[in-house]
Enzyme design. Structure first.
Site, mmCIF file in Angstrom:
data_model
loop_
_atom_site.group_PDB
_atom_site.id
_atom_site.type_symbol
_atom_site.label_atom_id
_atom_site.label_comp_id
_atom_site.label_asym_id
_atom_site.label_seq_id
_atom_site.Cartn_x
_atom_site.Cartn_y
_atom_site.Cartn_z
ATOM 1 N N GLU A 129 0.828 -1.203 0.000
ATOM 2 C CA GLU A 129 0.000 0.000 0.000
ATOM 3 C C GLU A 129 0.871 1.265 0.000
ATOM 4 O O GLU A 129 0.537 2.266 -0.636
ATOM 5 C CB GLU A 129 -0.923 -0.002 1.225
ATOM 6 C CG GLU A 129 -1.986 -1.081 1.221
ATOM 7 C CD GLU A 129 -3.052 -0.840 0.178
ATOM 8 O OE1 GLU A 129 -2.747 -1.025 -1.030
ATOM 9 O OE2 GLU A 129 -4.171 -0.476 0.546
ATOM 10 N N THR A 182 -5.091 7.215 -5.401
ATOM 11 C CA THR A 182 -5.142 7.420 -3.954
ATOM 12 C C THR A 182 -4.213 8.544 -3.519
ATOM 13 O O THR A 182 -4.572 9.388 -2.693
ATOM 14 C CB THR A 182 -4.767 6.120 -3.225
ATOM 15 O OG1 THR A 182 -5.651 5.074 -3.644
ATOM 16 C CG2 THR A 182 -4.887 6.286 -1.720
#
Length: 309
Positions: A129, A182
């Protein structure tokens, strides 16, 4: 065991009021992955089908996550090949990078005889991530590995709690075919909050957790409200407010941005309502003229699933 095939589920992060701390796992939306143990030491991504993503181990979230796990084990002798079959598009807001990161560490862990439990694996999946978004957040990888709803109390040290999942709860997700990265979606957020806003948000998070355990759908509905992120990020999503309005009219408990968007999720009591919500979402986007995908899913309380081994 020399080879394993996995279903790597999509996830909804934040769940309106829980930015970076709440997430849930989907049951019908996800990637597939095949991992095999080989004689040559190291980690190699041999195939990616469905999306144009880097095969280089250090540039792929799955590769980075597994490398972190092997480093923790001081393992320099075992080798693994990974095939990724992407059904979740990057930048969709339903946990594409998390599906790859968690699937990779889960599968390698199984092939190594389970030196770690699923909670331990969150730490390594977070490395993927971090590569994808610049921040090692756990709100997608935690529900993918633990199933159901999860709460990230802390990342330093890592402290994740699996919450109760109400038995009749369904998610409907519309994914407009635009990409919101993101990292970009984080950059537009404000760094400071008014105390009054923060207090309202804390109240909603606490009430939502309570609603999950008591299976109080009315309280859950009242809690699905975001004071902080949604007002800013929603400007990136076409017809967001209209979708929310029509979801409510169709019987949804509430709706919001899935992760960093552009996907919009709604939670409903019962599958029939979830399908009505899907039709309401479709009606809005058919008028907007933006192509989309629709997903209807019961909450997946298991997380990653072994398909073959």
């Amino acid at each position: 065991m020399k080879e394993i095939k996995l279903f790597c589920p999509g996830t909804i992060a934040n769940v309106s009021c829980g930015f970076d701390v709440l997430g849930l796992c989907l049951d019908t939306t996800g990637d597939e992955m095949i991992i095999r143990k080989v004689d040559t030491p190291g980690v190699k991504i041999t195939k990616i089908v469905g999306q144009d993503l880097p095969l280089a181990t250090e540039k792929n979230v799955a590769g980075v996550a597994v490398l972190a796990m092997l480093e923790k084990l001081n393992n320099t002798t075992d080798g693994f090949e990974i095939e990724i079959y992407k059904n979740i598009k990057p930048g969709s807001g339903i946990g594409s990078s998390a599906a790859s990161s968690t699937g990779a560490v889960y599968g390698v862990n199984e092939l190594l005889g389970k030196p770690f439990n699923n909670h331990d694996l969150i730490e390594f999946a977070m490395k993927g991530e971090e590569l994808a978004s610049g921040v090692p957040h756990a709100d997608n990888v935690a529900p993918a590995l633990l199933g159901g709803f999860t709460l990230v109390r802390s990342t330093t040290p890592l402290d994740v709690i699996k919450l109760n999942t109400p038995s009749l709860l369904y998610a409907t997700v519309i994914h407009p075919q635009i990409e919101v990265k993101t990292a970009d979606a984080r950059q537009i957020l404000k760094s400071k909050l008014r105390l009054k806003t923060a207090i309202t948000q804390w109240g909603n998070i606490g009430a939502l957790v309570s609603a999950l355990y008591t299976e109080d759908y009315d309280l859950l509905s009242r809690s699905l409200h975001d004071e902080i992120v949604e007002p800013i990020r929603s400007i990136l999503i076409p017809a967001f407010d209209k979708v929310k309005e029509e979801c409510k009219n169709a019987g949804a408990l509430g709706s919001g941005i899935s992760g960093s968007g552009p996907s919009i999720f709604a939670l409903s009591k019962g599958e029939e309502t979830a399908h009505k919500v899907a039709e309401a979402m479709k009606a809005v986007y058919d008028k907007v003229g933006v192509s989309y995908d629709i997903h209807i899913s019961k909450i997946n309380d298991q997380g990653i699933k072994i398909l073959e081994s």
